[in-house]
Design a protein around this motif. Structure first.
Motif, PDB file in Angstrom:
ATOM      1  N   ARG A  88       0.831  -1.203   0.000  1.00 23.86           N
ATOM      2  CA  ARG A  88       0.000   0.000   0.000  1.00 23.86           C
ATOM      3  C   ARG A  88       0.873   1.264   0.000  1.00 23.86           C
ATOM      4  O   ARG A  88       0.584   2.237  -0.714  1.00 23.86           O
ATOM      5  N   GLN A  89       1.938   1.241   0.779  1.00 23.96           N
ATOM      6  CA  GLN A  89       2.833   2.399   0.835  1.00 23.96           C
ATOM      7  C   GLN A  89       3.540   2.619  -0.502  1.00 23.96           C
ATOM      8  O   GLN A  89       3.743   3.761  -0.921  1.00 23.96           O
ATOM      9  N   ILE A  90       3.910   1.522  -1.161  1.00 25.50           N
ATOM     10  CA  ILE A  90       4.539   1.661  -2.481  1.00 25.50           C
ATOM     11  C   ILE A  90       3.563   2.261  -3.475  1.00 25.50           C
ATOM     12  O   ILE A  90       3.889   3.203  -4.215  1.00 25.50           O
ATOM     13  N   LEU A  91       2.333   1.747  -3.503  1.00 26.57           N
ATOM     14  CA  LEU A  91       1.336   2.271  -4.437  1.00 26.57           C
ATOM     15  C   LEU A  91       1.045   3.741  -4.169  1.00 26.57           C
ATOM     16  O   LEU A  91       0.882   4.538  -5.099  1.00 26.57           O
ATOM     17  N   ASP A  92       0.977   4.118  -2.898  1.00 25.39           N
ATOM     18  CA  ASP A  92       0.754   5.529  -2.564  1.00 25.39           C
ATOM     19  C   ASP A  92       1.917   6.388  -3.046  1.00 25.39           C
ATOM     20  O   ASP A  92       1.720   7.488  -3.582  1.00 25.39           O
ATOM     21  N   LYS A  93       3.128   5.891  -2.867  1.00 28.58           N
ATOM     22  CA  LYS A  93       4.307   6.636  -3.308  1.00 28.58           C
ATOM     23  C   LYS A  93       4.309   6.803  -4.829  1.00 28.58           C
ATOM     24  O   LYS A  93       4.803   7.805  -5.358  1.00 28.58           O
ATOM     25  N   LEU A  94       3.725   5.824  -5.524  1.00 30.67           N
ATOM     26  CA  LEU A  94       3.669   5.871  -6.981  1.00 30.67           C
ATOM     27  C   LEU A  94       2.461   6.652  -7.487  1.00 30.67           C
ATOM     28  O   LEU A  94       2.202   6.683  -8.686  1.00 30.67           O
ATOM     29  N   GLU A  95       1.738   7.274  -6.558  1.00 39.49           N
ATOM     30  CA  GLU A  95       0.532   8.039  -6.883  1.00 39.49           C
ATOM     31  C   GLU A  95      -0.524   7.154  -7.541  1.00 39.49           C
ATOM     32  O   GLU A  95      -1.186   7.538  -8.506  1.00 39.49           O
ATOM     33  N   MET A  96      -0.678   5.955  -6.984  1.00 40.46           N
ATOM     34  CA  MET A  96      -1.658   4.992  -7.486  1.00 40.46           C
ATOM     35  C   MET A  96      -2.593   4.615  -6.343  1.00 40.46           C
ATOM     36  O   MET A  96      -2.749   3.456  -5.987  1.00 40.46           O
ATOM     37  N   LYS A  97      -3.192   5.601  -5.748  1.00 47.41           N
ATOM     38  CA  LYS A  97      -3.986   5.408  -4.546  1.00 47.41           C
ATOM     39  C   LYS A  97      -5.249   4.590  -4.782  1.00 47.41           C
ATOM     40  O   LYS A  97      -5.800   3.996  -3.843  1.00 47.41           O
ATOM     41  N   GLN A  98      -5.729   4.528  -6.016  1.00 45.42           N
ATOM     42  CA  GLN A  98      -6.933   3.758  -6.309  1.00 45.42           C
ATOM     43  C   GLN A  98      -6.624   2.294  -6.617  1.00 45.42           C
ATOM     44  O   GLN A  98      -7.527   1.466  -6.687  1.00 45.42           O
TER      45      GLN A  98
END
Length: 298
Positions: free
Chosen positions: A59-69
């Motif tokens: 989840r933290q990686i996806l958030d960092k990649l601006e892929m919150k959805q």
């Protein structure tokens, strides 16, 4: 073989995923329409106490990649600017150890030993080849677990193995093969016994198959496998780039300070048989491989 009693408790979890494919009947670039030149297995290893953290890390990686959805991390589908960020984050997680097994398949096309094993066991050569590659990475993972558990607990502790389901293998066959190797190791009859699966920490009843999209640990293993694949595969459609796999170095397992043939393993073991292009050696050299050994005996 193991009986059907309750499997032992496990203290480690090793998730193993792959990039490329195990096909060796037709292999690029020898065959223009053949299978991938490389099969890469990637492994993320944690202690059980970190099992619940894997979902948070993804989840933290996806958030960092601006892929919150998004809820699933699939390295190959990431934009090029996102890939190094994913590897940099994984490289910073101190509770993870990573392994990569890179097999260049050009010399495996029509390989006599593989064909003989296929005939004798009654299974396809691609499955035999996958089993062989799985053996190679399990030898190193179980060696790491054995030594780590002796230090941490004073006794060997078991590791659970989770294989990413890709629909191209018989995982029952792979499990049987791994158990056979364990039995041979215990009996001292292992063929090619320089390394063996550490039977003290391995039990085939602790092998599980799961789909990467529902298992966060396998998604981390995919980052390892796919980034190393990208770092050695120069054929389209791969966007060749060694930088992403380099960013994983803080988490790559080593033995006595050495990555070669442990945290990063290359096949064939006679490196010069691979006939690699110079740029394909760059990543391997970064992880301590001697470039000259890829050119010897030509």
């Amino acid at each position: 073989m193991s009986d059907l009693t309750k499997p032992p408790a496990y203290y480690y979890i090793a998730c193993i995923d792959e990039a490329g494919d195990p096909g060796i009947r037709r292999v690029r670039p020898i065959d223009p329409t053949g299978a991938s030149e490389w099969l890469v297995l990637g492994c993320s290893l944690i202690q059980v106490r970190s099992e619940g953290d894997q979902v948070l890390w993804v989840r933290q990686i996806l958030d960092k990649l601006e892929m919150k959805q998004q809820t699933v991390l699939h390295f190959r589908e990431l934009d090029d600017w996102r890939k190094p960020l994913a590897c940099q984050f994984l490289g910073s997680i101190k509770d993870v150890r990573c392994f990569a097994m890179l097999s260049n398949k050009k010399n495996m096309k029509g390989h006599g030993n593989i064909r003989a094993a296929s005939r004798s066991e009654g299974i396809g050569i691609d499955q035999v080849f996958y089993n062989w590659c799985l053996r190679i990475i399990l030898e190193r993972v179980t060696d790491f677990v054995y030594r780590h558990s002796i230090r941490a607990y004073g006794v060997p502790r078991h590791v659970k193995i989770i294989l990413g389901e890709r629909g191209t293998h018989s995982y029952a066959r792979a499990t049987w093969y791994a158990q056979m190797l364990k039995d041979q190791s215990k009996a001292g009859t292992t063929y090619l016994s320089k390394r063996t699966i550490k039977w003290e920490v391995f039990d085939s009843r602790l092998i599980q198959v799961s789909q990467p999209q529902v298992n966060a640990g396998l998604q981390l293993a995919d980052v390892v496998a796919s980034s190393f694949f990208q770092g050695v595969d120069i054929l389209p459609p791969t966007n060749f780039d060694t930088n992403n796999a380099r960013l994983l170095k803080p988490r790559i397992a080593e033995k006595d300070g050495v990555f070669e043939n442990f945290g990063v393993t290359f096949l064939p073991f006679k490196y010069y048989e691979s006939d690699l292009r110079p740029e394909q050696i760059d990543l391997l050299e970064f992880y301590g491989f001697d470039r000259f050994r890829f050119h010897a005996r030509r």
